[in-house]
Design an enzyme around this catalytic site. Structure first.
Site, mmCIF file in Angstrom:
data_model
loop_
_atom_site.group_PDB
_atom_site.id
_atom_site.type_symbol
_atom_site.label_atom_id
_atom_site.label_comp_id
_atom_site.label_asym_id
_atom_site.label_seq_id
_atom_site.Cartn_x
_atom_site.Cartn_y
_atom_site.Cartn_z
ATOM 1 N N HIS A 207 5.612 -0.520 7.270
ATOM 2 C CA HIS A 207 6.092 -1.525 5.787
ATOM 3 C C HIS A 207 7.240 -1.891 6.053
ATOM 4 C CE1 HIS A 207 5.024 -2.485 1.609
ATOM 5 N NE2 HIS A 207 6.282 -3.122 2.074
ATOM 6 N N HIS A 209 10.270 -4.870 5.420
ATOM 7 C CA HIS A 209 10.575 -5.770 4.317
ATOM 8 C C HIS A 209 11.653 -6.930 5.587
ATOM 9 C CE1 HIS A 209 9.285 -5.211 0.105
ATOM 10 N NE2 HIS A 209 9.073 -4.218 0.341
ATOM 11 N N CYS A 240 10.560 -5.476 -4.534
ATOM 12 C CA CYS A 240 10.336 -4.753 -5.632
ATOM 13 C C CYS A 240 11.504 -4.505 -6.656
ATOM 14 C CB CYS A 240 10.945 -4.296 -4.869
ATOM 15 S SG CYS A 240 10.699 -1.716 -5.989
ATOM 16 N N ASN A 249 8.046 -8.665 1.392
ATOM 17 C CA ASN A 249 7.560 -8.176 2.775
ATOM 18 C C ASN A 249 7.795 -9.306 3.342
ATOM 19 O OD1 ASN A 249 5.983 -5.693 0.887
ATOM 20 N ND2 ASN A 249 6.258 -7.243 0.286
#
Length: 300
Positions: A207, A209, A240, A249
């Site tokens: 994951h 960013h 976030c 993201n």
């Protein structure tokens, strides 16, 4: 030779992780249309919403309605639930896949869930056992796996230790996050190579960013480490609220385009993905800036 898989699974996180940081509330009917168009694009796994307090994350205030109206019977419908109250709300829906999260960094957890890493795991332990006892698919999101906005670089050993705790608790998937987009390809390759060797029977998802425009490079490095699952967000939406400086993201359309060009099957239709982005774009607080989207809209 390059170590590349024939197929990669993209977990679309736009409706949840993408929209949670929008400044103004995206209308519920628009979210439903957005999710519907994303399903049409071919995703087999998606984060739909989050059962969190609307006081702290107003964008997720319609979670119950989304969880009822947006399920795809032929795909994995993931909802995030950070605590007991959220889990109890999941039980009132037909969702069978739950995401939980804890950051490696104590400081990040204190800002995010008002608990230390140890206290967060202690609270989750009986919940995880309960979920597995009820045959739920459990996805553990490991925040600040590389860097923390408050503590700086996170030791690789600390990330691996937290991952091991989740594995011991029986989770099905680890989604390991570069929360503030500071990881380098070398760091990504190192961590994911070790995780792949340590946990060969667990679904491992990367994951990233795109804060420093290294997300695609990190994905490529992770592919070399044997990772074939990636979180991404349509339009590059996200951020976030508890991680200052974290941008969106990595954009799903950029990831799919890159993988398509490399001959890797994702099952995602880029044109239908752009259609989905067009549904939500007028309701966003910032423009869509992904490379593929900008080029596509200029040409077409």
């Amino acid at each position: 030779m390059l170590n590349l898989p024939k197929k990669v699974t993209i977990i679309e996180v736009g409706p949840r992780d993408g929209l949670q940081n929008e400044k103004s509330f995206v209308p519920t009917d628009i979210k439903k249309q957005f999710i519907g168009e994303l399903w049409k694009a071919g995703f087999q796994e998606m984060e739909l919403t989050s059962f969190v307090s609307p006081k702290w994350v107003p964008q997720m205030g319609d979670a119950a309605e989304i969880a009822v109206d947006c399920l795809n019977a032929d795909a994995r419908n993931i909802v995030l639930a950070p605590n007991r109250k959220g889990i109890d709300r999941v039980y009132s829906t037909d969702c069978q896949a739950v995401a939980v999260f804890v950051g490696v960094s104590n400081s990040f957890n204190q800002k995010n869930i008002n608990k230390s890493t140890r206290a967060g795991m202690a609270e989750l332990a009986p919940i995880l056992a309960e979920l597995k006892g009820k045959n739920y698919f459990v996805r553990a999101c490991i925040s600040t796996a590389f860097y923390c906005p408050y503590e700086g670089k996170i030791a690789e050993s600390d990330t691996i230790k937290l991952c091991q705790e989740f594995i011991d608790a029986g989770v099905d998937e680890l989604s390991v996050a570069d929360t503030i987009g500071m990881a380098t390809p070398a760091e990504s390759y190192s961590l994911f190579s070790r995780l792949k060797n340590l946990f060969p029977h667990t679904l491992l998802t990367a994951h990233f960013h795109d804060t420093r425009k290294l997300a695609l490079a990190n994905i490529f490095a992770s592919l070399q480490a044997g990772i074939d699952r990636f979180d991404s967000s349509a339009g590059g939406l996200g951020g976030c609220p508890f991680a200052p400086g974290a941008s969106g993201n990595v954009a799903t359309e950029d990831v799919v385009y890159m993988l398509d060009r490399m001959g890797i099957d994702t099952g995602v239709n880029l044109h239908k993905l752009i259609d989905a982005i067009e549904v939500v774009r007028p309701h966003l607080s910032r423009p869509i800036e992904s490379g593929y989207y900008r080029l596509h809209t200029q040409i077409f």
